[in-house]
Design a protein around this motif. Structure first.
Motif, PDB file in Angstrom:
ATOM      1  N   MET A 347       0.859  -1.188   0.000  1.00  0.00           N
ATOM      2  CA  MET A 347       0.000   0.000   0.000  1.00  0.00           C
ATOM      3  C   MET A 347       0.895   1.238   0.000  1.00  0.00           C
ATOM      4  O   MET A 347       1.979   1.244   0.600  1.00  0.00           O
ATOM      5  CB  MET A 347      -0.919   0.009   1.227  1.00  0.00           C
ATOM      6  N   THR A 349       1.199   5.428   0.762  1.00  0.00           N
ATOM      7  CA  THR A 349       0.633   6.581   1.454  1.00  0.00           C
ATOM      8  C   THR A 349       1.433   7.811   1.069  1.00  0.00           C
ATOM      9  O   THR A 349       2.675   7.823   1.173  1.00  0.00           O
ATOM     10  CB  THR A 349       0.663   6.386   2.975  1.00  0.00           C
ATOM     11  N   ASN A 415      -8.659   8.090  -1.305  1.00  0.00           N
ATOM     12  CA  ASN A 415      -8.309   6.664  -1.337  1.00  0.00           C
ATOM     13  C   ASN A 415      -8.738   6.110  -2.690  1.00  0.00           C
ATOM     14  O   ASN A 415      -9.923   6.115  -3.029  1.00  0.00           O
ATOM     15  CB  ASN A 415      -9.020   5.916  -0.199  1.00  0.00           C
ATOM     16  N   SER A 417      -7.295   3.297  -6.221  1.00  0.00           N
ATOM     17  CA  SER A 417      -6.491   2.132  -6.583  1.00  0.00           C
ATOM     18  C   SER A 417      -5.748   2.390  -7.888  1.00  0.00           C
ATOM     19  O   SER A 417      -6.261   3.071  -8.793  1.00  0.00           O
ATOM     20  CB  SER A 417      -7.371   0.879  -6.735  1.00  0.00           C
ATOM     21  N   VAL A 432      -3.132  -2.052  -6.344  1.00  0.00           N
ATOM     22  CA  VAL A 432      -2.617  -1.579  -5.061  1.00  0.00           C
ATOM     23  C   VAL A 432      -3.410  -0.345  -4.653  1.00  0.00           C
ATOM     24  O   VAL A 432      -3.856   0.431  -5.514  1.00  0.00           O
ATOM     25  CB  VAL A 432      -1.106  -1.260  -5.157  1.00  0.00           C
ATOM     26  N   ASN A 433      -3.611  -0.173  -3.366  1.00  0.00           N
ATOM     27  CA  ASN A 433      -4.333   0.983  -2.840  1.00  0.00           C
ATOM     28  C   ASN A 433      -3.364   2.124  -2.577  1.00  0.00           C
ATOM     29  O   ASN A 433      -2.246   1.915  -2.074  1.00  0.00           O
ATOM     30  CB  ASN A 433      -5.058   0.635  -1.539  1.00  0.00           C
TER      31      ASN A 433
END
Length: 752
Positions: A347, A349, A415, A417, A432-433
């Motif tokens: 993930m 960020t 948020n 993908s 994937v996020n």
């Protein structure tokens, strides 16, 4: 032989048993010592005397299963009173009399007329009597005797519950059923059948025999260990197999059955054993190998480990046979598969400040093709909603950039993908996020958190806190906001109120003078400046409204409303309410008066709407004739019912709607009243008929009038055919009409 046995039995019954008397007579003598009842004698005897029974028997014997052609002789009955001259008759009754046994009435011989079976009925009870032939009277009382069926060896021994089933554990020692062979093994032969014979008469010659079958089953014992049929098992597993899935099966063979054949499989610790697990299929007793961790062909292509198979239920009697377990080797080859790209992180960020210019790169994602023939990777966003349009991604590099201006106060976090696909095989994709946090920029000034209703007492003292205020900011500071409070520059010079900053994001409003008067000023407006501690510094001016109220000596507010101003004058609340009610009543009276005046102007001058002939309408102005449609309002002349039915306006002349008016000729004797009523009805329903803005009046003068009717409606003659000479005879009032309609001067074409 059967005849000889029957003859011996008969002799034994006749002589050794003492049941029958000899054939010669013994007058008045008895062969039995037991007393008998009195028996009547023939009438020829001179006196009645007590006699004893002259014939005695106890039981006879007869052989079962007699197969001779003649009836079987059983025995003979004879009475001492029978002199052999035929005067005595013998009768037989009881069990089987006449059907099984018969008696000769003269001689008393008893025969069995059918074959008997002792197993069916072992004896028969009968009754015999001697009767005088002439008188039919019994010579002696009826006596009872028994015929027993003598058994012969005609039934062989029988096994009642055969065939029989028995079970014996294999390898059993000597028992009730003895084994003829040592170490009988169930795995060699499980079923045995034994034939057993039973003989009567102690097995002597001439005895009968019976046979039965015993089925013997050898039950299993755990005397065989499990054995793998081969020492090495080869398995091929794709590297894309899921964790927990079964990738292969192996099996050890155990000849035993049931719980003795239950096998437990275990992986021997060693190379690659920690990636796999094995369980037992309870139905097939196979070892199911499962995957514990994902496989990767590029990391390792083969694994080797050992599997041990052992019995769960052991028998201590066979420990000497050897260990009840076996071991085999399992080799697993990992197959290379075309896999999707793999992202470097599970993930991502990222952070970006709000109001960042469009097109600013805020981060990047990375995916690789780990297969042997590495392929390029393309990136694109997984569009699900409009939120994804705030960002873009470079298809080749995987960099993410802003596509619109961001506002943290609207959306603080995004948020979405990212999908990566192989160029060589676009169908192989991975996802994937990505989480993007929007960082705050100090763009909003702080403000008073809630609207305050602040009041001050008229008798307030200097330095008294009348209100505590707090502030709020839409911006989000990582370290927390700090606010400062102060008066604006123009309010700091006024000696009414001041602001005291408590340095904890709150401030107090304090009084600066001794007492306040509502008569002089009821409301005060206090501007308060609030600043934050972020960069750049933001500030705002907030105005507090302070109301002067009447309070008691303790500072408790009693009244802040408008009516409190009148209290010093001496007006109470009830008086104020009474004044307001009077004002409302006066307004209602004025409104009613104005409404009545308007209603009077609209009232019609007609006193009766039923008969239009009685209505006379006066007009003060001079109209323009019949074609003048603006001279006056003729609404009172309308027929509301006809207007409602036809829904056609009567105040204007219709342009296209025309109804043909059929006027029947008036007969000489037709009453003019009926004629006028008929014309009225026709005009009421005719939208093209007058009046448009005028009144059509029909008058009836009655019979005997000198002028008769002046109406010209439906005249049968035209104006040119009329004779108006009679107008000159009516007097000077009609002189003008006589001149106008004179025959010589009148011309319809000249009339305008």
């Amino acid at each position: 032989m059967l005849t000889r046995n029957c003859l011996s039995l008969l002799l034994w019954v006749l002589f050794d048993g003492g049941l029958l008397t000899p054939l010669h007579t013994q007058p008045q003598e008895i062969l039995e010592a037991q007393p008998r009842e009195n028996v009547p004698v023939p009438e020829r005897r001179s006196s009645v005397q007590r006699v004893k029974r002259g014939w005695v028997w106890n039981q006879f014997f007869v052989l079962e299963e007699y197969m001779g052609s003649e009836p079987q002789y059983v025995g003979k009955l004879h009475s001492d009173l029978d002199k052999g001259v035929g005067t005595v008759k013998y009768t037989l009754s009881g069990d089987g009399a006449g059907t099984v046994f018969t008696i000769d009435e003269t001689t008393g011989d008893i025969h069995a007329i059918r074959s008997l079976d002792r197993e069916e009925k072992p004896f028969y009870t009968l009754r015999a009597q001697a009767v005088d032939v002439d008188t039919k009277k019994p010579l002696e009382p009826e006596s009872e005797f028994i015929i027993k069926v003598q058994d012969i060896n005609d039934n062989e021994p029988k096994f009642l519950d055969g065939p029989y089933v028995a079970s014996v554990p294999e390898m059993s020692p000597v028992g009730v059923i003895r084994t003829a062979l040592p170490n009988m093994d169930r795995e060699v032969k499980e079923q045995y059948q034994v034939l057993i014979q039973a003989k009567d008469m102690g097995g002597q010659l001439g005895g009968l025999a019976g046979t039965t079958t015993v089925n013997i089953t050898l039950t299993d014992v755990n005397d065989n260990p499990p054995r793998f049929p081969k020492s090495i098992f080869h398995l091929k597993v794709p590297e894309t197999s899921h964790v927990g899935s079964a990738i292969g099966r192996i099996r050890a063979v155990d000849p035993d059955s049931g719980k003795n054949a239950e096998i437990e499989y275990n992986i021997v610790p060693g190379d690659g054993g920690n990636l796999f697990d094995i369980t037992t299929d309870e139905y097939t007793q196979e070892g199911v190998i499962k995957l514990k961790k994902p496989l990767d062909f590029e990391t390792k292509k083969a694994y080797t480990f050992k599997v041990e198979a052992s019995n769960l239920h052991l028998d201590h009697r066979f420990h000497s046979v050897g260990p009840f377990k076996d071991t085999a080797t399992v080799k697993i080859n990992v197959l290379d598969m075309d896999e999707p790209p793999v992202f470097s992180k599970p993930m991502y960020t990222m952070e970006v400040y709000e109001d960042t210019p469009v097109g600013t790169i805020i981060g990047a994602v990375t995916a690789q093709d780990l297969d042997a023939g590495s392929s390029s990777v393309r990136y694109f966003m997984d569009w699900k909603n409009d939120v994804d349009s705030y960002f873009t991604i470079d298809a080749t590099e995987g960099t993410i950039a802003t596509n619109e201006l961001l506002d943290r106060e609207s959306t603080a976090q995004y948020n979405f993908s990212i999908i990566a696909s192989k160029v060589s095989n676009p169908l192989l994709t991975s996802k994937v996020n990505v989480i993007i946090n929007v960082l705050d920029v100090n763009e909003f000034p702080p403000e008073i958190s809630v609207p305050y209703e602040t009041s001050v007492c008229e008798n307030a003292k200097p330095g008294q806190v009348i209100q505590t205020i707090t502030a709020a900011d839409k911006d989000l500071s990582p370290a927390g906001q700090r606010f400062s409070f102060k008066l604006s520059s123009e309010a700091s010079n006024k000696p009414n109120f001041t602001v005291h900053d408590y340095r904890n994001n709150t401030a107090g409003i304090e009084t600066r003078r001794n007492g306040y008067s509502r008569r002089q000023q009821e409301l005060y407006f206090l501007p308060v400046v609030i600043e934050d501690s972020s960069y750049p510094v933001q500030s705002s001016t907030n105005t507090l409204t302070i109301r002067v109220c009447r309070c008691d000596s303790d500072g408790t507010i009693q009244s802040c409303n408008v009516e409190a101003i009148f209290l010093p004058v001496g007006l109470s609340t009830g008086a104020l309410i009474a004044i307001l009610l009077c004002i409302v009543i006066l307004l209602v009276i004025v409104v009613l008066y104005v409404a009545l005046r308007r209603q009077k102007k609209k009232d019609t001058l007609m006193t009766s709407k039923e008969d239009i002939r009685d209505n006379v309408i006066h007009y003060d102005d001079e109209g323009g004739g019949e074609e003048d449609t603006q001279a006056f309002d003729i609404g009172a002349l309308r027929n509301p019912k006809v207007i409602e039915d036809n829904k056609i306006r009567r105040d204007i002349k219709p342009d296209t709607l025309r109804f043909t008016r059929h006027r029947p000729p008036a007969e000489d004797n037709t009453d003019i009243r009926d004629f006028i009523n008929q014309r009225l009805k026709e005009n009421d329903v005719d939208p093209s008929a007058p009046p448009y803005d005028s009144l059509a009046t029909y008058a009836y003068e009655g019979n005997g009038s000198v002028a008769e009717s002046l109406s010209s409606i439906d005249s049968l003659t035209t104006e040119a055919d009329q004779d108006y000479d009679y107008l000159s005879d009516w007097g000077p009032r009609f002189k003008i009409l006589a001149d106008m309609f004179g025959e010589e001067s009148y011309s319809p074409d000249k009339v305008t």
